[in-house]
Design a protein around this motif. Structure first.
Motif, PDB file in Angstrom:
ATOM      1  N   ASP A   1       0.839  -1.198   0.000  1.00 25.59           N
ATOM      2  CA  ASP A   1       0.000   0.000   0.000  1.00 25.59           C
ATOM      3  C   ASP A   1       0.874   1.249   0.000  1.00 25.59           C
ATOM      4  OD1 ASP A   1      -2.529  -1.284  -0.133  1.00 25.59           O
ATOM      5  OD2 ASP A   1      -2.337  -1.823   1.973  1.00 25.59           O
ATOM      6  N   ASP A   2       0.777   2.083   1.043  1.00 30.92           N
ATOM      7  CA  ASP A   2       1.539   3.329   1.077  1.00 30.92           C
ATOM      8  C   ASP A   2       2.776   3.238   1.956  1.00 30.92           C
ATOM      9  OD1 ASP A   2      -0.292   4.631  -0.595  1.00 30.92           O
ATOM     10  OD2 ASP A   2      -1.603   5.074   1.097  1.00 30.92           O
ATOM     11  N   SER A   3       3.185   2.027   2.313  1.00 29.56           N
ATOM     12  CA  SER A   3       4.375   1.865   3.148  1.00 29.56           C
ATOM     13  C   SER A   3       5.634   2.122   2.329  1.00 29.56           C
ATOM     14  CB  SER A   3       4.415   0.457   3.739  1.00 29.56           C
ATOM     15  OG  SER A   3       4.616  -0.493   2.696  1.00 29.56           O
ATOM     16  N   LEU A   4       6.790   2.086   2.984  1.00 30.04           N
ATOM     17  CA  LEU A   4       8.055   2.280   2.303  1.00 30.04           C
ATOM     18  C   LEU A   4       8.523   0.974   1.672  1.00 30.04           C
ATOM     19  CD1 LEU A   4       9.941   4.429   4.988  1.00 30.04           C
ATOM     20  CD2 LEU A   4       8.718   5.234   2.952  1.00 30.04           C
ATOM     21  N   TRP A   5       9.335   1.107   0.627  1.00 24.91           N
ATOM     22  CA  TRP A   5       9.966  -0.067   0.048  1.00 24.91           C
ATOM     23  C   TRP A   5      10.914  -0.678   1.067  1.00 24.91           C
ATOM     24  CZ3 TRP A   5       8.825  -2.490  -4.388  1.00 24.91           C
ATOM     25  CH2 TRP A   5       8.103  -1.799  -5.366  1.00 24.91           C
ATOM     26  N   HIS A   6      10.932  -2.016   1.143  1.00 22.36           N
ATOM     27  CA  HIS A   6      11.836  -2.697   2.057  1.00 22.36           C
ATOM     28  C   HIS A   6      12.282  -4.030   1.463  1.00 22.36           C
ATOM     29  CE1 HIS A   6       7.890  -4.433   3.089  1.00 22.36           C
ATOM     30  NE2 HIS A   6       8.573  -5.522   3.417  1.00 22.36           N
ATOM     31  N   LEU A   7      13.406  -4.538   1.945  1.00 23.50           N
ATOM     32  CA  LEU A   7      13.918  -5.830   1.517  1.00 23.50           C
ATOM     33  C   LEU A   7      13.168  -6.925   2.252  1.00 23.50           C
ATOM     34  CD1 LEU A   7      16.071  -7.538  -0.012  1.00 23.50           C
ATOM     35  CD2 LEU A   7      17.540  -7.277   2.004  1.00 23.50           C
ATOM     36  N   HIS A   8      12.541  -7.821   1.512  1.00 26.92           N
ATOM     37  CA  HIS A   8      11.766  -8.891   2.136  1.00 26.92           C
ATOM     38  C   HIS A   8      12.688 -10.034   2.532  1.00 26.92           C
ATOM     39  CE1 HIS A   8       8.432 -11.563   2.999  1.00 26.92           C
ATOM     40  NE2 HIS A   8       8.979 -12.480   2.210  1.00 26.92           N
ATOM     41  N   ASP A   9      12.517 -10.538   3.741  1.00 25.14           N
ATOM     42  CA  ASP A   9      13.306 -11.663   4.236  1.00 25.14           C
ATOM     43  C   ASP A   9      12.657 -12.956   3.757  1.00 25.14           C
ATOM     44  OD1 ASP A   9      14.794 -13.522   5.537  1.00 25.14           O
ATOM     45  OD2 ASP A   9      14.506 -12.713   7.565  1.00 25.14           O
TER      46      ASP A   9
END
Length: 734
Positions: free
Chosen positions: A723-731
């Motif tokens: 949604d509107d969250s920040l991009w992050h590296l998925h574990d």
């Protein structure tokens, strides 16, 4: 003309185009005055040269009598990976199909054996004239995967098209593309040849078959080629041969409709005639003086699907009820003779399912049959009378011509590359993945001539020439060898999953679930089956278009191998099925995803309007296809959707291969604090809510968005934005 003269002409033509200096690197002078003597002398083969890495370790001559894979000249001419000159530049000319066949004949004719010699070699094994489809392949695509090799099958798969076949000399094969017209696709031929062969029980260390199935194959009999038959006095010692290949093909899918369903308005004797049963105009033998003997070419048709005519009139029938979507019935014939397109009538699925109205028949050019060899000079040896036929399939177009079923099955069954607890990943595909070459079913014994026996279960298998010494294990740390970038005519590039199937079906009229391969159990026309297969996430054949993201969410399917935005018509490129994929739209003050409803899609009409295309999908390589499957699997894992019901809650709104540099990708990497390496794919998935049909357009569907997830996927990492969250590296280890 002597065989060596043909070889000399080919060598002379190619010498100035880089071939002379290339083969001199191995000590072979193709301009030598005594070429035959030059070709049989020992060489110092340089297997570090590009294209020669997988040449047989036993090969040490230009021509090794009776052993194509150990003949350096044949390898150089026939391998699709021999492309580069000594300096690394591309060779400026390549062998023709005719020249490759001439070299192959010379391999067998340079020291012709007698029939008695071949009989002694076979020992107690039965001998016969046997027809095989065959092609020379790079190491990864062969039976033993230890070297480049000839591969043979008693099943050949040609493919129908709308343009004539065209040989690509550099690829040593055929491709379906028509560069000037994205909606056209070329017919794909199959190469057949007659061999003296012996019948043996399966032997994985000697001839195979490929993907050896123990203990099944150990107890089955397979025909194994020994010596190629060709015309003239140089094939077999003391004999002057004529070799004639006969072909029979039949398309009886329309007849099948009227055999299966009553009250259609048609019965015998009418349904014994064309177009209920089509045996003419399906294919032809290519001119042997142009391409060599044995190239069976489907006739190019104006359209992949055409209106059927009987006695000079469009063929109509009463649509039976409950055909399961495998018979086209969307063009209703009114009493006044006009045609009503039921795709423009609300509730078309219910109308077609109920049947009871007059509709039109459409025919395709698919067929199955056989290729049989006749060689009168061998009659006295008893082999001509016992000639063994090859099963000949003219299949539907392949929208991923560079990708094979065997490679997909092997890749998806390897836990080292695809993390599935039980191969071949039942939680990924809706059904098993299987190539036709791994099927052990008999061929339709009722085909004209009765050439296929009920207990003949190995006709679709792929074998090699028999090896006297056991085959060793594939060499560890061997250089990576590229797959052939061409359309294969062997059955490991065809589907062995039937429902009814893609290239060939399974069953008999009086035994619907009998394990007998035939062409008449397929959909009529093939576009009806293609529509169902694709909409179920390439459900039956593994390597097929997956149109699930084109249509509104349905509980019966989820994406397996997502098509790109370009492939589903969201760019300027033509979509593979003539349709446009989903887009964001406004509906009653909220943002929704807008679809064309699956119910009103019609691939038969698309074929009639020449809207089917493989111009975009067709360039996808095997590796790229695998990467898409794995990317979709990893995306579901990241969403926590591991069960089929959970996957069906998510739909793909956008999928593309990122063309770098890409500003949006760079922003995502910076925000996530991680840089992705290698090829990157972008996915926009959403969790769908309610589905609405607008009052002003019953063909449209609006789907509410409950959640949005964007992903960038590389081979080693996954960036996620919810949604509107920040991009992050998925574990992905969790």
């Amino acid at each position: 003309m002597a065989l060596v003269s043909d070889v000399q002409l080919a060598c002379s033509r190619l010498a100035a185009h880089g071939w002379h200096s290339l083969l001199l690197q191995h000590g072979l002078d193709i301009t030598a005055a005594d070429l035959q003597q030059e070709l049989i002398k020992p060489l110092s083969v340089d297997r570090t040269l590009k294209g020669f890495e997988d040449f047989s370790p036993e090969g040490e001559r230009g021509i090794e009598a009776g052993k194509p894979a150990e003949s350096l000249l044949y390898h150089a001419f026939a391998s699709p990976n021999v492309l580069s000159a000594v300096d690394g530049s591309q060779l400026t000319a390549f062998p023709s199909a005719l020249e490759i066949e001439q070299i192959l004949n010379f391999v067998y004719g340079i020291n012709p054996p007698s029939v008695e010699t071949l009989s002694a070699y076979a020992g107690s094994a039965p001998l016969a004239i046997v027809v095989f489809a065959y092609e020379y392949r790079p190491r990864p695509e062969t039976v033993h995967k230890t070297q480049a090799d000839l591969c043979f099958s008693r099943t050949g798969v040609a493919r129908t098209g709308t343009a004539p076949a065209l040989y690509d000399a550099a690829r040593r094969g055929f491709l379906p593309f028509v560069e000037t017209d994205a909606q056209q696709m070329r017919a794909i031929p199959a190469r057949y040849g007659a061999y003296i062969a012996m019948q043996k029980k399966g032997d994985s260390a000697s001839f195979g078959p490929m993907s050896f199935q123990s203990p099944t194959d150990e107890n089955l009999s397979f025909w194994v080629p020994i010596h190629k038959l060709f015309e003239g006095k140089e094939c077999l010692l003391g004999l002057d041969l004529t070799v004639h290949l006969e072909n029979y093909q039949i398309n009886e899918k329309i007849r099948q409709v009227h055999m299966l369903y009553k009250g259609t308005g048609w019965q015998e004797p009418d349904i014994l005639n064309d177009p209920f049963v089509i045996t003419e105009g399906l294919c032809h033998w290519a001119n042997s003086t142009d391409v060599g003997a044995g190239l069976l070419v489907p006739n190019a048709k104006e359209r992949l699907v055409e209106l059927a005519y009987y006695q000079g009139q469009p063929l109509s029938f009463t649509m039976p009820a409950g055909t399961g979507g495998l018979v086209h019935g969307r063009h209703r014939l009114r009493d006044d003779g006009s045609i009503e397109d039921l795709n423009n009538v609300e509730g078309v699925d219910a109308i077609v399912k109920a049947g009871g109205y007059r509709t039109l028949h459409y025919q395709d050019a698919m067929a199955d049959g056989w290729v049989l060899a006749r060689c009168p000079a061998l009659e006295s040896y008893g082999m001509d009378r016992d000639s063994v036929a090859a099963y000949s399939i003219i299949g539907a177009p392949d929208f991923f011509p560079l990708c094979g079923q065997r490679e997909l099955k092997a890749w998806s069954s390897d836990p080292a590359v695809f993390p599935c607890p039980t191969p071949p990943c039942p939680e990924v595909w809706h059904t098993r993945v299987n190539p036709l070459s791994d099927v052990r079913f008999p061929i339709n014994p009722t085909l004209k001539g009765n050439y296929f026996a009920d207990d003949d279960l190995g006709a679709t298998a792929i074998v090699s020439l028999a090896r006297v010494e056991p085959v060793g294990e594939p060499v560890l740390n061997a250089p990576e060898i590229a797959l052939a970038q061409r359309q294969s005519c062997l059955p490991d590039f065809a589907s062995g999953v039937f429902g009814p199937g893609w290239e060939v079906g399974r069953g008999l009229v009086d035994k619907p679930f009998a394990n007998v391969l035939n062409g008449y159990m397929l959909a009529s026309p093939f576009t009806e089956d293609a529509r169902i297969c694709a909409a179920l996430g390439s459900y039956w054949p593994g390597v097929a278009p997956d149109s699930t993201r084109t249509f509104e969410p349905r509980k019966v399917a989820s994406s397996v191998i997502p098509l790109t935005d370009a492939e589903i018509g969201l760019t300027d490129a033509p979509s593979w099925d003539g349709l446009k994929g989903p887009v964001l739209a406004e509906f009653e003050g909220r943002q929704v995803v807008q679809y064309q409803a699956y119910e009103y899609s019609d691939y038969t009409s698309a074929a009639l309007n020449q809207q089917l295309s493989l111009a975009v999908t067709g360039h996808t390589t095997t590796q790229q296809y695998h990467q898409r499957v794995l990317a979709m699997h990893r995306a579901y894992q990241a969403l926590g959707a591991t069960e089929k019901a959970e996957k069906s809650q998510w739909s793909v709104l956008s999928f593309l291969i990122v063309q770098q540099p890409d500003e949006q990708l760079e922003d995502a990497e910076q925000e996530a604090g991680h840089r992705l390496e290698g090829e990157v794919m972008y996915m926009f998935l959403y969790k769908h809510g309610s589905i609405s049909t607008p009052a002003d357009d019953f063909k449209r569907r609006y789907v509410d968005i409950d959640a949005r997830v964007q992903m960038y996927v590389s081979q080693s990492a996954l960036l996620v934005k919810e949604d509107d969250s920040l991009w992050h590296l998925h574990d992905e280890s969790i």
